[in-house]
Design a protein around this motif. Structure first.
Motif, PDB file in Angstrom:
ATOM      1  N   VAL A  50      34.089  53.849  59.805  1.00 20.52           N
ATOM      2  CA  VAL A  50      34.550  54.425  58.610  1.00 20.52           C
ATOM      3  C   VAL A  50      33.693  55.056  57.978  1.00 20.52           C
ATOM      4  O   VAL A  50      33.632  55.877  56.645  1.00 20.52           O
ATOM      5  N   GLY A  51      32.313  55.017  58.312  1.00 20.58           N
ATOM      6  CA  GLY A  51      31.098  55.598  57.556  1.00 20.58           C
ATOM      7  C   GLY A  51      29.783  55.194  57.876  1.00 20.58           C
ATOM      8  O   GLY A  51      29.715  54.013  58.644  1.00 20.58           O
ATOM      9  N   TYR A  64      41.032  54.261  44.841  1.00 21.08           N
ATOM     10  CA  TYR A  64      39.466  53.785  44.946  1.00 21.08           C
ATOM     11  C   TYR A  64      38.661  54.224  43.911  1.00 21.08           C
ATOM     12  O   TYR A  64      38.752  55.003  42.946  1.00 21.08           O
ATOM     13  N   LEU A 177      31.081  52.706  49.059  1.00 18.70           N
ATOM     14  CA  LEU A 177      31.863  52.682  50.164  1.00 18.70           C
ATOM     15  C   LEU A 177      32.213  51.301  50.164  1.00 18.70           C
ATOM     16  O   LEU A 177      33.250  50.608  50.847  1.00 18.70           O
ATOM     17  N   ASN A 180      34.818  49.888  48.162  1.00 20.12           N
ATOM     18  CA  ASN A 180      36.240  50.149  48.387  1.00 20.12           C
ATOM     19  C   ASN A 180      36.640  49.595  49.660  1.00 20.12           C
ATOM     20  O   ASN A 180      37.719  49.392  49.601  1.00 20.12           O
ATOM     21  N   ILE A 181      35.732  49.438  50.516  1.00 20.09           N
ATOM     22  CA  ILE A 181      36.124  48.622  51.895  1.00 20.09           C
ATOM     23  C   ILE A 181      36.605  46.979  51.365  1.00 20.09           C
ATOM     24  O   ILE A 181      37.834  46.507  51.893  1.00 20.09           O
ATOM     25  N   ASP A 184      40.217  47.492  49.783  1.00 20.22           N
ATOM     26  CA  ASP A 184      41.023  47.324  50.869  1.00 20.22           C
ATOM     27  C   ASP A 184      41.369  45.961  51.115  1.00 20.22           C
ATOM     28  O   ASP A 184      42.420  45.791  52.024  1.00 20.22           O
TER      29      ASP A 184
ATOM     30  N   ILE B 206      32.727  61.587  61.831  1.00 17.87           N
ATOM     31  CA  ILE B 206      33.449  60.433  61.464  1.00 17.87           C
ATOM     32  C   ILE B 206      34.522  60.774  60.761  1.00 17.87           C
ATOM     33  O   ILE B 206      34.507  61.759  60.064  1.00 17.87           O
ATOM     34  N   VAL B 207      35.518  59.925  60.397  1.00 16.25           N
ATOM     35  CA  VAL B 207      36.714  59.912  59.786  1.00 16.25           C
ATOM     36  C   VAL B 207      36.373  58.794  58.531  1.00 16.25           C
ATOM     37  O   VAL B 207      36.156  57.866  58.853  1.00 16.25           O
ATOM     38  N   THR B 208      36.293  59.514  57.310  1.00 15.03           N
ATOM     39  CA  THR B 208      36.082  58.614  56.135  1.00 15.03           C
ATOM     40  C   THR B 208      37.199  57.363  55.822  1.00 15.03           C
ATOM     41  O   THR B 208      38.323  57.701  56.263  1.00 15.03           O
ATOM     42  N   LEU B 209      36.661  56.525  55.046  1.00 20.66           N
ATOM     43  CA  LEU B 209      37.779  55.613  54.331  1.00 20.66           C
ATOM     44  C   LEU B 209      39.191  56.089  53.866  1.00 20.66           C
ATOM     45  O   LEU B 209      40.207  55.775  54.139  1.00 20.66           O
ATOM     46  N   GLN B 210      38.877  57.273  53.333  1.00 19.04           N
ATOM     47  CA  GLN B 210      39.919  57.927  52.653  1.00 19.04           C
ATOM     48  C   GLN B 210      40.729  59.025  53.686  1.00 19.04           C
ATOM     49  O   GLN B 210      41.661  59.613  53.239  1.00 19.04           O
ATOM     50  N   VAL B 216      27.769  63.622  60.097  1.00 17.15           N
ATOM     51  CA  VAL B 216      26.327  63.209  59.627  1.00 17.15           C
ATOM     52  C   VAL B 216      25.393  63.629  60.673  1.00 17.15           C
ATOM     53  O   VAL B 216      25.168  63.465  61.688  1.00 17.15           O
TER      54      VAL B 216
END
Lengths: 187, 570
Positions: A50-51, A64, A177, A180-181, A184, B206-210, B216
């Motif tokens: 997710v990042g 968030y 981030l 926020n994880i 969730d 990437i696909v972010t959390l939101q 990147v």
């Protein structure tokens, strides 16, 4: 000059091999032992990436925690700041608008509680962090949006607050981030 | 005391504690004494044999300079061709394009002269191949060039009358094998373990959390970021330089990077003392430079930590100057970096200088205008030496004695060179700024890639500061910028290109020439009437000369830029 050109050419060749081939390959090798294996450290949720732990993301939904404004809209294909000077009237207007918009989304927050960092763009446009102060004023909004108690979220914020280096060097911070994880995952 | 202030004090103390033993080591390396790195001897012997260099053949100062210019010319041609063809070469996973000739000219010169002014953006304007074989390569070798040049000066004052001052290629090679590469491996390792990318992977999607899709940028960055600081180069891997969270992931890496950039400049001062066996002189020079740094650091810290007065009226919680800054580093560490990166010639940034407060901008400019408080690797001491010679001359006149330095008479020829070098710096900065201001006002619609009317990112006095900063940064070979300036077009690429060349090679040749001329003169031992140069009084004298010549020459320009903005922003 002629007798210096040939040694210069050869020495250039040697140093290209040393500084531009052997050295970066050695560092790439060393980095294989580091977290993230030299590709950048990634965060996953249920096996899905997710990042990147160090790269900030855009958060606009009420449920968030939000990060700071960004001049590149948090797209890490590039990076950069606004480069606005402190006295620029257009810039000051943008800051005033950000304050108003923050107040609209967080009706319980008073104007005098908003830290400047939440209405100013970071240098990289990818700032992954906010200060604990900026997290605290968002707790109420998130509690309402998620229907969770404020205490639970406050606890989470405290757990995610990173202390200064060795306890005494530099500022406190929170990785938005990661926080926020954790939100969730809150059941 | 708060943790942010403790952070920068500890950072500075660590720097000095590391620089002292490093200085001792550097002196030993260039004296040819035994060191723990002697296991590299066979490698160096092999390099000399392969390149046809006789390490025992000594050069006079002119031969040194010819060697320096020859090898720099080779690099100039080589780098230019790589940059204009980079798009079609290998190691380009992101498919970035080749550079236009004017941008390649500017980039080539900028890295050749250890400046690292970047009119391209790291993520989109350059390929991995160029980053390694042009950018990283030049960052190593130009730092070594500066150090080799200052070692010539060390040699000039080490012994009795001579014109034999060692071999340029030997100094150059040993700087790389014994100093730069080993220390860089350590720094790059530390960065990699803290999250800086070092592999050859291209951009990631990437696909972010939101749920947003973003990319990147990555790449073999850690090694380049190490030499970018150790060699006081400053050019970043990513567009946002060391504000970027992959280029400078946390407070620890921030300390590593800011220590790395000022480490060798301070170490070289101590090395000078050990090399010529006059440690007291080195301590006085270190003292003057440190006072010089504080002269700029304290106002900068005050102005940054007091925040933006324009925010005060908005009624928010604080008026912290966080525009262009990162939360993990904070305002104080950013202010410290702003001064360090401008007094030495690094020019990397961990906050956006364009968004700093007016008085901080003035201090950054003054740091580059004096350009000798610590200064860039090697060249810092050379710049300081010019002011030292002028101070000796003026002091000599004041007390009515023949001016002497290290037992050698300073005469008309040396003074002419010193004065010309000292005046060259304000000349190229102020003329450049004047021309750009003229073009902006009288030809706002000229059809370049960026029209003059759109050059400036901010109106009024701050806009003028953007242009002044660009030429100051070029002349000081610094490379930082008020990055709002729209500088990727023919006018800025070419004009700063010429300022860069003038600001690099003449200030190296001048002081080395003076040192070479003095070394060949008759040595008269110190007597009761000799003006002593290793006293506190003489230190104050040198400081005064620097402030009067370097800082006051720019006062009118500073008044139009940051000072006027300061008074308007109340």
């Amino acid at each position: 000059m002629k007798k210096y050109i040939l040694p210069s050419l050869k020495l250039t060749l040697v140093m290209i091999i040393l500084c531009s081939a052997i050295y970066p390959l050695l560092i790439a090798g060393i980095s294989k032992m580091a977290p993230g294996k030299g590709n950048g450290e990634k965060l996953q949720v249920n096996g899905k990436v997710v990042g990147y732990a160090n790269v900030g993301q855009k958060f606009t939904e009420d449920k968030y925690f939000w990060g700071r404004p960004s001049a590149v809209d948090y797209n890490a294909a590039g990076s950069g700041g606004s480069n606005k000077g402190p006295s620029n009237p257009d810039y000051l207007k943008i800051v005033a608008e950000r304050i108003d918009s923050f107040l609209v989304h967080n009706p319980s927050v008073k104007r005098s509680e908003i830290p400047a960092e939440m209405v100013t763009a970071s240098g990289s446009g990818l700032d992954p962090n906010i200060s604990p102060k900026s997290a605290k004023i968002q707790i109420k909004r998130i509690a309402v949006a998620r229907n969770v108690s404020e205490e639970k979220i406050t606890e989470l914020v405290e757990k995610n607050t990173e202390k200064p280096l060795a306890g005494l060097l530099g500022p406190e911070k929170i990785n938005v981030l990661k926080l926020n994880i954790a939100l969730d995952n809150l059941k | 005391m708060n943790t942010e202030l403790i952070g920068i004090i500890v950072t500075f103390l660590i720097t000095v504690l590391l620089a002292f033993p490093l200085g001792k080591y550097i002196a030993k390396v260039f004296k040819g004494e035994k060191t723990f790195t002697d296991f590299l001897n066979p490698l160096e012997r092999f390099i000399f044999r392969f390149c046809g260099i006789d390490p025992n053949k000594e050069m006079n100062w002119k031969q040194h300079m010819i060697a320096l210019l020859s090898i720099n010319m080779v690099w100039f041609v080589y780098a230019f061709f790589v940059l204009i063809f980079q798009g079609s070469l290998f190691l380009n996973p992101d498919g970035n394009p080749s550079m236009t000739p004017d941008l390649a000219f500017n980039t080539d010169i900028s890295f050749l002269v250890n400046c690292n002014l970047q009119h391209y953006s790291g993520e989109t304007g350059i390929t991995y191949l160029s980053q390694l074989i042009v950018i990283t390569f030049l960052q190593f070798v130009t730092a070594a060039t500066g150090i080799a040049a200052v070692v010539v000066l060390f040699r000039a004052f080490a012994g009795k009358t001579t014109d034999k001052l060692g071999n340029f290629f030997v100094f150059f090679t040993k700087t790389l094998t014994r100093i730069l590469i080993p220390i860089c491996i350590v720094i790059a390792g530390l960065l990699a373990f803290n999250g800086t990318p070092a592999s050859f992977e291209g951009k990631d999607s990437i696909v972010t959390l939101q749920g947003d899709s973003v990319q990147v940028s990555r790449g073999p960055a850690a090694g380049m970021i190490a030499i970018k600081h150790l060699g006081t180069n400053g050019g970043g891997w990513f567009g946002a330089n060391s504000t970027h969270p992959l280029e400078n992931p946390n407070y620890f890496t921030n300390m590593v990077e800011v220590i790395a950039q000022v480490l060798i400049p301070i170490a070289l001062i101590f090395a000078f003392g050990f090399f010529i066996k006059r440690r007291k002189l080195a301590y006085i020079i270190f003292g003057v430079m440190t006072v010089g740094m504080l002269t700029f650091l304290i106002p900068n810290l005050v102005s940054e930590t007091s925040g933006n007065p324009a925010f005060t009226h908005m009624g928010i919680a604080d008026n912290a100057a966080m525009e262009g800054k990162e939360v993990r580093l904070g305002v104080t560490a950013s202010a410290y970096w702003q001064v360090v990166t401008t007094i030495i010639s690094t020019g990397s940034v961990n906050s956006m200088h364009d968004s700093s407060m007016p008085m901080s901008g003035a201090m950054q400019l003054l740091g580059m205008m004096t350009n000798c408080f610590y200064g860039g690797v090697g060249v810092g001491i050379l710049n300081y030496f010019v002011f030292l010679i002028i101070a000796v001359f003026i002091s000599g006149l004041m007390v009515g004695r023949t001016p002497e330095f290290m037992g050698r008479k300073i005469e008309a020829r040396e003074m002419k060179i010193a004065s010309m070098i000292a005046l060259l710096h304000p000349f190229i900065i102020l003329v450049g700024t004047a021309i750009s201001s003229y073009v902006l006002v009288h030809h706002p619609e000229a059809s370049w890639a960026v029209k003059p009317s759109s050059w400036l990112n901010n109106p009024g006095n701050h806009g003028f500061s953007e242009m002044l900063y660009e030429y100051t940064s070029s002349a000081a070979n610094n490379g930082s910028g008020f990055e709002g300036l729209g500088d990727n077009n023919v006018f800025w690429n070419i004009s700063t290109g010429f300022v860069l060349i003038l600001g690099r090679f003449l200030p190296i040749i001048g002081p080395v020439a003076i040192a070479g001329l003095l070394a060949a003169k008759k040595y008269t031992p110190e007597a009761a009437g000799t003006l002593k140069t290793d006293t506190v009084t003489f230190g104050i004298m040198t400081y005064a000369v620097i402030i009067i010549i370097a800082a006051l020459a720019f006062f009118p320009a500073l008044t139009l830029g940051p000072i006027a903005e300061f008074f308007n922003l109340r």
